[in-house]
Motif scaffolding. Structure first.
Motif, mmCIF file in Angstrom:
data_model
loop_
_atom_site.group_PDB
_atom_site.id
_atom_site.type_symbol
_atom_site.label_atom_id
_atom_site.label_comp_id
_atom_site.label_asym_id
_atom_site.label_seq_id
_atom_site.Cartn_x
_atom_site.Cartn_y
_atom_site.Cartn_z
ATOM 1 N N GLY A 193 0.435 -1.248 -0.142
ATOM 2 C CA GLY A 193 0.028 0.467 -0.519
ATOM 3 C C GLY A 193 1.001 0.756 -0.439
ATOM 4 O O GLY A 193 0.546 2.687 0.069
ATOM 5 N N LEU A 194 2.058 0.927 -0.433
ATOM 6 C CA LEU A 194 3.232 2.123 -0.773
ATOM 7 C C LEU A 194 3.754 2.496 -1.369
ATOM 8 O O LEU A 194 4.348 1.794 -1.815
ATOM 9 N N LEU A 195 4.405 3.938 -2.489
ATOM 10 C CA LEU A 195 4.454 4.191 -3.026
ATOM 11 C C LEU A 195 5.668 4.965 -3.436
ATOM 12 O O LEU A 195 4.073 6.300 -3.094
ATOM 13 N N ALA A 196 6.153 5.632 -3.216
ATOM 14 C CA ALA A 196 7.269 7.092 -3.784
ATOM 15 C C ALA A 196 7.966 6.748 -5.049
ATOM 16 O O ALA A 196 8.620 6.172 -4.913
ATOM 17 N N GLU A 197 7.751 8.497 -5.165
ATOM 18 C CA GLU A 197 8.898 9.015 -6.426
ATOM 19 C C GLU A 197 9.574 9.431 -5.330
ATOM 20 O O GLU A 197 9.566 10.214 -5.226
ATOM 21 N N ALA A 198 11.558 9.877 -6.214
ATOM 22 C CA ALA A 198 12.125 10.209 -4.876
ATOM 23 C C ALA A 198 13.417 10.510 -5.794
ATOM 24 O O ALA A 198 13.160 9.780 -6.835
ATOM 25 N N ASP A 199 13.550 11.628 -5.676
ATOM 26 C CA ASP A 199 14.462 12.437 -6.100
ATOM 27 C C ASP A 199 16.107 11.571 -5.777
ATOM 28 O O ASP A 199 16.109 10.232 -4.265
ATOM 29 N N PRO A 200 16.625 10.859 -6.695
ATOM 30 C CA PRO A 200 18.031 10.366 -6.279
ATOM 31 C C PRO A 200 18.808 10.918 -5.172
ATOM 32 O O PRO A 200 19.215 11.529 -5.098
ATOM 33 N N LEU A 201 19.134 10.312 -4.628
ATOM 34 C CA LEU A 201 20.724 10.177 -3.731
ATOM 35 C C LEU A 201 21.982 10.284 -4.003
ATOM 36 O O LEU A 201 22.175 9.847 -4.778
ATOM 37 N N PRO A 202 22.434 11.981 -3.081
ATOM 38 C CA PRO A 202 23.466 12.028 -4.026
ATOM 39 C C PRO A 202 24.755 10.782 -3.607
ATOM 40 O O PRO A 202 25.368 9.407 -2.729
ATOM 41 N N SER A 203 25.958 10.065 -4.679
ATOM 42 C CA SER A 203 27.079 9.416 -4.445
ATOM 43 C C SER A 203 28.323 10.346 -4.345
ATOM 44 O O SER A 203 28.401 11.125 -5.085
ATOM 45 N N PRO A 204 28.324 9.999 -3.183
ATOM 46 C CA PRO A 204 30.189 10.293 -2.231
ATOM 47 C C PRO A 204 31.270 10.174 -3.220
ATOM 48 O O PRO A 204 31.155 8.458 -3.544
ATOM 49 N N ASP A 205 31.943 10.912 -3.339
ATOM 50 C CA ASP A 205 33.287 10.209 -3.648
ATOM 51 C C ASP A 205 34.587 9.605 -2.895
ATOM 52 O O ASP A 205 33.964 9.755 -1.654
ATOM 53 N N ILE A 206 35.092 8.218 -3.060
ATOM 54 C CA ILE A 206 35.529 7.243 -2.813
ATOM 55 C C ILE A 206 37.047 8.081 -1.964
ATOM 56 O O ILE A 206 36.597 7.844 -0.472
ATOM 57 N N ASP A 207 37.041 9.438 -1.887
ATOM 58 C CA ASP A 207 38.189 10.480 -1.162
ATOM 59 C C ASP A 207 37.622 10.352 0.032
ATOM 60 O O ASP A 207 38.423 11.498 0.541
ATOM 61 N N THR A 208 36.348 10.348 0.056
ATOM 62 C CA THR A 208 36.009 10.760 1.408
ATOM 63 C C THR A 208 35.122 9.770 1.621
ATOM 64 O O THR A 208 34.632 10.080 3.593
ATOM 65 N N LEU A 209 35.685 8.389 1.362
ATOM 66 C CA LEU A 209 34.698 7.479 2.760
ATOM 67 C C LEU A 209 36.456 7.177 3.787
ATOM 68 O O LEU A 209 37.374 7.787 4.128
ATOM 69 N N ALA A 210 35.977 6.948 4.707
ATOM 70 C CA ALA A 210 36.427 6.831 6.073
ATOM 71 C C ALA A 210 37.330 5.322 6.373
ATOM 72 O O ALA A 210 36.660 4.156 5.383
ATOM 73 N N GLN A 211 38.061 6.260 6.478
ATOM 74 C CA GLN A 211 39.625 4.996 6.727
ATOM 75 C C GLN A 211 39.607 3.752 7.735
ATOM 76 O O GLN A 211 40.438 4.051 8.274
ATOM 77 N N GLU A 212 38.579 3.508 8.262
ATOM 78 C CA GLU A 212 37.856 2.438 8.740
ATOM 79 C C GLU A 212 37.021 1.797 7.937
ATOM 80 O O GLU A 212 36.345 1.444 7.003
ATOM 81 N N GLY A 213 36.679 0.076 8.931
ATOM 82 C CA GLY A 213 35.732 -0.834 9.284
ATOM 83 C C GLY A 213 35.817 -1.595 7.407
ATOM 84 O O GLY A 213 36.819 -1.643 7.492
ATOM 85 N N ILE A 214 35.302 -1.782 7.084
ATOM 86 C CA ILE A 214 35.013 -2.649 5.473
ATOM 87 C C ILE A 214 34.297 -1.634 4.394
ATOM 88 O O ILE A 214 32.948 -1.166 5.129
ATOM 89 N N VAL A 215 34.052 -1.540 3.742
ATOM 90 C CA VAL A 215 33.427 -1.195 2.778
ATOM 91 C C VAL A 215 32.989 -2.722 1.198
ATOM 92 O O VAL A 215 34.309 -3.273 1.453
ATOM 93 N N LEU A 216 32.201 -2.367 0.474
ATOM 94 C CA LEU A 216 31.958 -3.454 -0.453
ATOM 95 C C LEU A 216 32.245 -3.221 -1.450
ATOM 96 O O LEU A 216 31.841 -1.834 -2.321
ATOM 97 N N VAL A 217 32.499 -4.360 -2.324
ATOM 98 C CA VAL A 217 32.938 -3.452 -3.980
ATOM 99 C C VAL A 217 32.454 -4.558 -5.388
ATOM 100 O O VAL A 217 32.565 -5.692 -4.975
ATOM 101 N N LEU A 218 32.057 -3.890 -5.421
ATOM 102 C CA LEU A 218 30.767 -4.728 -6.699
ATOM 103 C C LEU A 218 30.440 -5.198 -7.833
ATOM 104 O O LEU A 218 31.217 -3.763 -8.614
ATOM 105 N N ASP A 219 31.382 -5.652 -8.403
ATOM 106 C CA ASP A 219 32.507 -6.063 -9.938
ATOM 107 C C ASP A 219 31.008 -7.161 -10.577
ATOM 108 O O ASP A 219 30.725 -7.837 -11.253
ATOM 109 N N GLN A 220 30.460 -5.498 -11.195
ATOM 110 C CA GLN A 220 29.178 -6.049 -12.349
ATOM 111 C C GLN A 220 28.476 -7.573 -12.080
ATOM 112 O O GLN A 220 27.810 -8.068 -13.364
#
Length: 271
Positions: free
Chosen positions: A100-127
């Protein structure tokens, strides 16, 4: 009257938009176009409504969904259209579980790699192109507090519709970084001190046996094809997931969960 007694007022048929004025348009992380993201289902839409970075253009609700939002004090921040379930079915198709819910929304911004915190884990998806798999990976990433998911702008599913529903709200929680060239992005991660580990059934070592460190980037390849050659060559290490049973390979979303558990456990992030 308490805040809990104060119900949102819903008006039928209104299409009032909620836009953030005076800011540059965001880089589209939902497919590299200006098309709105289509979000449906309870967890997906409720998370979008709770995200101050998400601008909702249009909101369709059934009477039951509107009542549930009001009962749970979820602020819509936009006057919704109250419609019959069939109106949403017509937009999405009869097989979509929209609740019973549907939304049209503006896209979220995509951050740059150089803004990522140098801690924890990131995932990289290859195609990885299946939206169900990417959505499930995003949900697991949110559960393990992954800092970001990096994928290519091309050869990846749009962060809308099926993917958003499969992510069950995680699209609002885990930054999605879109890059033009994955090998170049991995090189940048290496230069910034990330340990980049590709996951492949032909990997030289078991992931659980490798000495892992933060910040860690786990790289997952598409089902069937696996990691591309240049991706493998750019990673610091290529590891496999050893399992005791007769079947030695997993669906990529299941492999992501196992790899995240091993990585988070080895890095002491499971506290």
């Amino acid at each position: 009257m308490s805040d809990r007694d104060r119900k949102p007022q819903f008006k039928r048929g209104s299409q009032k938009a909620n836009r953030n004025r005076g800011r540059p348009p965001p880089r589209n992380r939902e497919a590299g176009t200006d098309s709105p993201a289509i979000l449906y289902g309870w967890h997906t839409v409720a998370a979008a409504l709770a995200n101050p970075r998400r601008t909702i253009r249009k909101l369709l609700l059934t009477e039951n969904a509107a009542r549930r939002l009001a009962d749970e004090n979820i602020n819509t921040s936009i006057t919704p259209e109250i419609v019959r379930p069939s109106a949403i079915d017509q937009r999405l198709g009869p097989d979509a579980v929209h609740q019973g819910l549907l939304a049209e929304a503006d896209p979220l911004p995509s951050p740059d790699i150089d803004t990522l915190a140098q801690e924890g884990i990131v995932l990289v998806l290859d195609q990885i192109t299946d939206p169900h798999n990417v959505g499930a990976i995003m949900r697991s990433a949110a559960a393990f507090a992954v800092k970001a998911i990096i994928t290519t702008a091309r050869h990846s599913p749009e962060a809308t519709g099926v993917l958003a529903k499969s992510a069950s709200g995680a699209l609002e929680l885990v930054p999605l970084v879109l890059v033009q060239n994955l090998a170049r992005a991995l090189t940048e991660l290496n230069d910034r001190g990330f340990m980049t580990v590709g996951l492949d059934s032909a990997g030289g070592e078991d992931l659980a046996a490798i000495q892992l460190r933060q910040p860690l980037a786990l790289v997952l390849g598409a089902e069937g094809k696996g990691l591309r050659q240049l991706t493998r060559e750019t990673c610091n290490a290529v590891a496999r997931l050893d399992m005791p049973g007769d079947i030695k390979s997993l669906n990529v979303s299941n492999a992501a969960v196992l790899a995240l558990y091993i990585g988070a456990s080895r890095l002491g992030l499971m506290r």
